[in-house]
Design an enzyme around this catalytic site. Structure first.
Site, PDB file in Angstrom:
ATOM      1  CB  SER A   1      -6.253  -7.078  -2.683  1.00  0.00           C
ATOM      2  OG  SER A   1      -5.521  -5.522  -2.861  1.00  0.00           O
TER       3      SER A   1
ATOM      4  CB  THR B   1      -0.987   0.140   1.136  1.00  0.00           C
ATOM      5  OG1 THR B   1      -1.719  -1.039   1.384  1.00  0.00           O
ATOM      6  CG2 THR B   1      -1.883   1.417   0.867  1.00  0.00           C
TER       7      THR B   1
END
Ligand code: DON
Length: 577
Positions: A456, A385
């Protein structure tokens, strides 16, 4: 007296210049312009990493080579998210139009079965042993394998692997000066980091803490990077690094074994595609939900005149919220690792399906999430991320999001490796139907299974102009808010004609089906807009905060100049040449 007149004159000239600048500059939401680079650009969340990427391209490397060097450097200079111990997705579009995605998402270890995070009473385990912190929270890392795969298949062949790893290794061994932000972030996470010996030693200076301006060295990480530099991904998945990780896991009741590390597999996947008002949208397919949710919402919004509704109008936010509510309900029901679950990706991303979902939206009234279930995307379906973006001089584009999930992941640094491990197991539905750390409710398709990849929200995305050339590429960090950040930045570019910096900086909202409320940002919503939405039946989360943070690069139509943008919500630097 003379001095005073002189100053007055200077002041007048300055005022005229400022007024003139405002007059020629179109009114804009962001005063800060995107960073310009005639040839190439890297937009990442750390200046040192962006500079390393640019140097690789100056030496003749392409965007893929640069993206690898940036990813490895971020593992050193951006330890809360940059990583070797996590995983991610790399979306690539080569200048000949070839598009692909590299899935180097973490895999569940062989010992991770459906109820591994549930106690004997059927409750979710909290703290040590849970999916969010400690040794059992980690999936098998994919980053070293993903970077090597990208290098071998899509690198230029003009730079050596060692040239991509060495800058990161050097930063780890020689150190870099800690910023105010990073020194304080370590302290802010002392609660978790101090629980694990190596994390405490490395990131908290053994309890003495670091201050802004200190030189921060990571010799263990430098050793791991040296092994990767010499032996490629094998330097991580086999030999000393693998043994160090597996031994530490064994001593601490973790799940990952030597076999798990050896068995890690990168998957190359066909990107998911859609269109929005004639622009092709290319994004990440499952095991990310990002691309499908993005395209699903855009397909619904295409039925409305969003430009006319106005950028932050109640009318637009109503439709956007309703579309998100439906798309996230579908996410919960249908999405998971396509190698384990039948995900109806193409159907969910189709215009036809969106039109059916749109018909259930009342233009005057909010629906309740409790009454909105998933749709019925039936039909034939084949099984299928931190973010940074790189564009090189030849027009190859790489847009990459990778993560260790939470900031500092599981908080465990595998002993002797300097590698912070992820807590990506929490992206599974540890108990289907119960919310995870992002409040996301997910279903059986995303339950824990050995060898499976957790679902995800990472959404690396490329948008083309109507003539088929690349317009912009972007992505974000921030869990499920990644999807809404990429979505709203895209709408801002296409419908509201913002530039890439304005599009990324503009305030956003977020809705994810459950919890059933609209998240908004400080000063991101006017009280009148909120009133109108409340009258329609919308509910709000009353602690506004930043919603994700994005980075991206656009290509200027007339000149081809690369325009880099970093979200004003976070740090980072776009560097071009
Ligand atoms: O893959 C996902 O959706 C999450 N693990 C991403 C986590 C994230 O973005 C955390 N960011 N700040």
């Amino acid at each position: 007296m003379f001095m005073k007149n002189q100053r007055l004159r200077l002041y007048r000239v300055f005022s005229i210049l400022v007024i003139a600048a405002f007059a020629i500059q179109p009114l804009s939401a962001a005063w800060r312009d995107p960073v310009r680079g005639k040839n190439a650009m890297v937009a990442s969340q750390h200046e040192l990493a962006s500079r390393i990427g640019v140097e690789v391209m100056k030496k003749g490397g392409n965007a893929v080579d640069a993206a690898i060097a940036v990813g490895l450097a971020l593992a050193v200079v951006y330890p809360e998210a940059g990583n070797l111990g996590g995983g991610g997705f790399m979306l690539i579009r080569l200048n000949d139009g070839t598009t692909t995605s590299i899935d180097y998402r973490e895999m569940a270890p062989a010992k991770a079965t459906r109820d591994v995070f549930v106690d004997e009473k059927g409750n979710l385990i909290r703290g040590e042993g849970s999916s969010t912190i400690g040794y059992r929270a980690s999936g098998v890392p994919g980053t070293p394998a993903g970077m090597e795969y990208a290098f071998k298949k899509y690198g230029s062949g003009k730079v050596k692997w060692s040239e991509l790893v060495e800058p990161a290794r050097r930063l780890a061994s020689d150190g870099y000066v800690l910023s105010y932000r990073l020194a304080n972030l370590f302290k802010a996470y002392q609660g978790n980091l101090s629980r694990y010996e190596d994390s405490k030693r490395i990131f908290l200076n053994d309890g003495k803490f670091y201050e802004e301006g200190d030189l921060f060295k990571q010799p263990d990480l430098a050793g791991t990077l040296a092994r990767i530099e010499k032996d490629g991904a094998k330097g991580f998945y086999e030999g000393k690094t693998a043994e160090l990780i597996a031994d530490d896991m064994k001593r601490n009741n973790g799940l990952i074994t030597l076999e798990d590390l050896k068995n890690y597999k990168v998957k190359e996947r066909v990107p998911i595609r859609g269109t929005y008002r004639g622009h092709e949208i290319i994004s990440m397919p499952p095991p990310s939900s990002g691309g499908i949710v993005l395209i699903q919402v855009l397909n619904i919004l295409e039925n409305y005149d969003v430009t006319k509704m106005g950028w932050a109008s109640a009318e637009k936010y109503h439709v956007l919220t309703e579309a998100l509510r439906r798309a996230f309900a579908d996410r919960a029901e249908f999405m998971g690792d396509p190698d384990f679950a039948n995900v109806p990706a193409e159907r969910l991303a189709s215009k036809e399906y969106a039109n059916g979902r749109m018909k259930t939206i009342d233009s005057k009234k909010a629906s309740a999430s409790s009454e909105i279930g998933h749709g019925a995307p039936i039909g034939n379906e084949s099984m299928d991320t931190t973010h940074y973006t790189v564009v090189d001089k030849d027009g190859n584009v790489v847009t990459n999001t990778y993560t260790i999930n939470d900031l500092y992941g599981s908080a465990v640094t595998a002993k002797g490796t300097g590698v912070l491990l992820n807590d990506e197991m929490d992206d599974f539905a540890a108990r289907p139907g119960k919310a995870n750390m992002f409040g996301l409710i997910q279903g059986e398709n995303n339950s824990v299974q050995p060898g499976k990849r957790p679902l995800s929200s990472m959404t690396p995305t490329i948008v083309l102009r109507k003539d088929g050339s690349v317009w912009f590429a972007l992505g974000a960090r921030g869990g499920p808010r990644i999807i809404t950040a990429v979505l709203q930045s895209t709408i801002n570019m296409i419908d509201h004609k913002m530039n890439i910096q304005e599009a990324i900086d503009a305030p956003r909202i977020h809705h994810q089906w459950f919890p059933d409320h609209i998240y908004f940002e400080p000063f991101g919503l006017t009280p009148d807009t909120r009133n109108i939405l409340e009258k329609m039946g919308h509910k709000f989360n009353d602690s506004p905060g930043n919603l994700a943070s994005a980075t991206g690069i656009a290509i200027e139509e007339k000149t081809g100049v690369r325009l880099g943008a970093i979200d004003s919500r976070s740090d980072g630097e776009a560097v071009g040449y």
